[in-house]
Design a protein around this motif. Structure first.
Motif: not given
Length: 69
Positions: A2-14
């Motif tokens: 599978g695949s996916g994403e990780a998100q850093d909400t403090s800096g809006s990075l993915r």
């Protein structure tokens, strides 16, 4: 698997992720892209400080398919 994403909400990075089964009971998440701001990230498995130090509201989303034997 599978695949996916990780998100850093403090800096809006993915970053993009690849999920894989390494044993019959273990799934690992591997970084497969750079950050959305164009900066490079070290490749490898996600852990407590990779690709950033994880904090409240950060997210991991994964989707995929699993076929049983």
């Amino acid at each position: 698997m599978g695949s996916g994403e990780a998100q850093d909400t403090s800096g809006s990075l993915r970053v993009g992720l690849r999920s894989r089964l390494t044993t019959t009971t273990t799934m690992e998440l591997e970084i497969s892209t750079g950050q959305t701001d164009g900066n490079a990230v070290g490749t490898g498995l996600i852990d407590a400080v990779t690709p950033w130090t994880w904090a409240q509201s950060d997210a991991v989303r994964v989707w995929g398919t699993y076929e049983a034997a």
